[in-house]
Design an enzyme around this catalytic site. Structure first.
Site, PDB file in Angstrom:
ATOM      1  CE  LYS A 154       3.982   1.580  25.501  1.00 39.43           C
ATOM      2  NZ  LYS A 154       2.800   1.146  24.812  1.00 39.43           N
ATOM      3  CG  ASP A 200      -1.602  -5.203  23.167  1.00 35.09           C
ATOM      4  OD1 ASP A 200      -2.825  -5.475  23.246  1.00 35.09           O
ATOM      5  OD2 ASP A 200      -1.101  -4.227  23.732  1.00 35.09           O
ATOM      6  CB  VAL A 230       3.212   7.327  24.981  1.00 35.44           C
ATOM      7  CG1 VAL A 230       3.964   7.667  23.703  1.00 35.44           C
ATOM      8  CG2 VAL A 230       2.959   5.819  25.055  1.00 35.44           C
ATOM      9  N   GLY A 266       2.325   1.654  30.662  1.00 35.23           N
ATOM     10  CA  GLY A 266       3.288   2.732  30.630  1.00 35.23           C
ATOM     11  C   GLY A 266       2.696   4.038  30.150  1.00 35.23           C
ATOM     12  N   GLY A 300      -1.177   3.940  28.635  1.00 33.33           N
ATOM     13  CA  GLY A 300      -1.759   2.637  28.337  1.00 33.33           C
ATOM     14  C   GLY A 300      -1.711   1.791  29.582  1.00 33.33           C
ATOM     15  N   GLY A 357      -0.158  10.032  25.957  1.00 33.70           N
ATOM     16  CA  GLY A 357      -1.214   9.128  26.408  1.00 33.70           C
ATOM     17  C   GLY A 357      -0.667   8.100  27.373  1.00 33.70           C
TER      18      GLY A 357
HETATM   19  P1  ATP Z   1      -1.650  -0.672  25.783  1.00 37.79           P
HETATM   20  O1  ATP Z   1      -0.558  -0.186  26.654  1.00 37.79           O
HETATM   21  O2  ATP Z   1      -2.508  -1.684  26.419  1.00 37.79           O
HETATM   22  O3  ATP Z   1      -1.113  -1.123  24.463  1.00 37.79           O
HETATM   23  P2  ATP Z   1      -2.463   1.696  24.522  1.00 37.79           P
HETATM   24  O4  ATP Z   1      -1.980   1.194  23.224  1.00 37.79           O
HETATM   25  O5  ATP Z   1      -3.706   2.512  24.519  1.00 37.79           O
HETATM   26  O6  ATP Z   1      -2.659   0.535  25.509  1.00 37.79           O
HETATM   27  P3  ATP Z   1       0.075   2.994  24.848  1.00 37.79           P
HETATM   28  O7  ATP Z   1       0.645   2.172  23.782  1.00 37.79           O
HETATM   29  O8  ATP Z   1       0.828   3.114  26.110  1.00 37.79           O
HETATM   30  O9  ATP Z   1      -1.351   2.531  25.260  1.00 37.79           O
HETATM   31  O10 ATP Z   1      -0.194   4.434  24.279  1.00 37.79           O
HETATM   32  C1  ATP Z   1      -1.014   5.344  24.968  1.00 37.79           C
HETATM   33  C2  ATP Z   1      -1.495   6.407  24.004  1.00 37.79           C
HETATM   34  O11 ATP Z   1      -0.373   7.221  23.622  1.00 37.79           O
HETATM   35  C3  ATP Z   1      -2.039   5.830  22.706  1.00 37.79           C
HETATM   36  O12 ATP Z   1      -3.405   5.539  22.791  1.00 37.79           O
HETATM   37  C4  ATP Z   1      -1.744   6.959  21.738  1.00 37.79           C
HETATM   38  O13 ATP Z   1      -2.769   7.915  21.776  1.00 37.79           O
HETATM   39  C5  ATP Z   1      -0.470   7.578  22.281  1.00 37.79           C
HETATM   40  N1  ATP Z   1       0.710   7.055  21.565  1.00 37.79           N
HETATM   41  C6  ATP Z   1       1.375   5.893  21.798  1.00 37.79           C
HETATM   42  N2  ATP Z   1       2.406   5.725  20.953  1.00 37.79           N
HETATM   43  C7  ATP Z   1       2.401   6.815  20.141  1.00 37.79           C
HETATM   44  C8  ATP Z   1       3.206   7.237  19.022  1.00 37.79           C
HETATM   45  N3  ATP Z   1       4.232   6.499  18.571  1.00 37.79           N
HETATM   46  N4  ATP Z   1       2.894   8.409  18.417  1.00 37.79           N
HETATM   47  C9  ATP Z   1       1.852   9.140  18.868  1.00 37.79           C
HETATM   48  N5  ATP Z   1       1.044   8.810  19.896  1.00 37.79           N
HETATM   49  C10 ATP Z   1       1.309   7.662  20.539  1.00 37.79           C
HETATM   50 MG    MG Z   2      -0.350   0.965  22.586  1.00 38.37          MG
HETATM   51 MG    MG Z   3       0.585  -1.779  24.313  1.00 37.85          MG
END
Ligand code: ATP
Ligand code: MG
Ligand code: MG
Length: 281
Positions: free
Chosen positions: A30, A120, A16, A14, A11, A9
């Protein structure tokens, strides 16, 4: 050899990826882009790797390469609380919400005792496992982002809209998506404390109860448009607790410790200071 299997995914700050190591273990990788790399970010990532709590996504390793920070964390297979809320056709039972609230308060208690503020907390950063136990992710990562907390007299949607020009539309909507979970003192550029996490958790609890966003915009937060708590789904005690969490004055919000205590009392399960709430049914 380790390899990247797929993108999990994106965010605001960044991407992930799903990482598989030589022994077939899976991790989340990440990659956080840093527009303003700071020494503090590395310090904070280090603190993160030292954190260990059953309801916290474990961060195993981090490194910096160029202007990006790489974090290798536990892989959460069952999706986020955000996905879970969107899937629901009926209201969640209050006891289910209270159980998650206890686990989340316990994490906050742990972090705040270490002087770490999450900053956050929102359903997209909370993961669920097969037993519906929660795991909080993205701790501290909020600090590694372009600093949204130290600029301008008042953060408004317009200010963010302006900032978003640097981001793709998907990233931009993720930034604005996070803002309505942030407390009034953050938007007002006032000094903030760990109570900002209690506010955000209040937003998450109300969203779990009503399956609707607590605040849709920063404007609603600044105007303190506290939503009505429907009495047919909320008990009086939980309603009072959530309203306390959403107090404008941070001093009036319960701290994580008393939150855990109060949530456990509403659940009707005795909580002894220092206990983990992991062993719940
Ligand atoms: P933000 O960056 O504003 O916090 P976010 O939380 O949606 O937004 P990310 O933390 O970058 O974005 O994560 C993007 C997506 O990747 C998440 O919504 C999730 O679906 C997936 N993801 C992130 N971390 C993990 C993890 N540890 N295990 C599984 N999926 C993950
Ligand atoms: Mg996140
Ligand atoms: Mg975040």
């Amino acid at each position: 050899m380790s390899k990247i299997l797929k993108e999990l995914g994106r965010g605001a700050f960044g991407v992930v990826y799903l990482l598989q190591t030589a022994d077939s273990s899976k991790f989340a990788l990440k990659v956080v882009r840093q527009t303003r790399p700071r020494e503090d970010d590395l310090k904070e990532a280090k603190i993160l790797t030292e954190c260990d709590h059953p309801h916290l996504v474990k961060c195993f390793q981090f490194f910096k390469k160029g202007s990006a920070l790489y974090l290798i964390t536990e892989y959460c297979t069952q999706g986020t609380l955000n996905d879970y809320i969107l899937q629901q056709k009926h209201y969640l039972q209050e006891k289910t919400v209270l159980r998650m609230l206890c686990q989340l308060s316990d994490v906050l208690r742990y972090l705040h005792a270490k002087n770490i503020i999450h900053r956050d907390l929102k359903p997209a950063n909370i993961f669920l496992d097969l037993h519906k136990d929660v795991k909080v992710g993205d701790v501290g990562v909020a600090r590694c982002i372009p600093n949204v907390f130290q600029e301008g007299p008042l953060i408004t949607q317009a200010f963010y809209f302006h900032r978003q020009l640097d981001y793709t539309s998907e990233e931009a909507s993720s930034i604005t998506g996070a803002l309505p979970y942030m407390s009034p003192e953050i938007h007002g550029q006032k000094k903030y404390t760990s109570k900002v996490d209690v506010w955000s958790l209040g937003c998450c609890v109300h969203e779990m109860m009503t399956l609707k966003r607590t605040f849709n915009t920063v404007y609603e937060v600044i105007q303190l448009k506290i939503p009505v708590m429907p009495r047919d789904i909320y008990s009086q005690s939980l309603e009072t607790l959530v309203l306390d969490m959403l107090s404008e004055d941070p001093a009036k919000r319960p701290d994580a410790h008393s939150l855990l205590f109060k949530a456990s009392a509403i659940r009707g399960k005795h909580y002894k200071s220092g206990d983990l709430v992991t062993s719940v049914e």
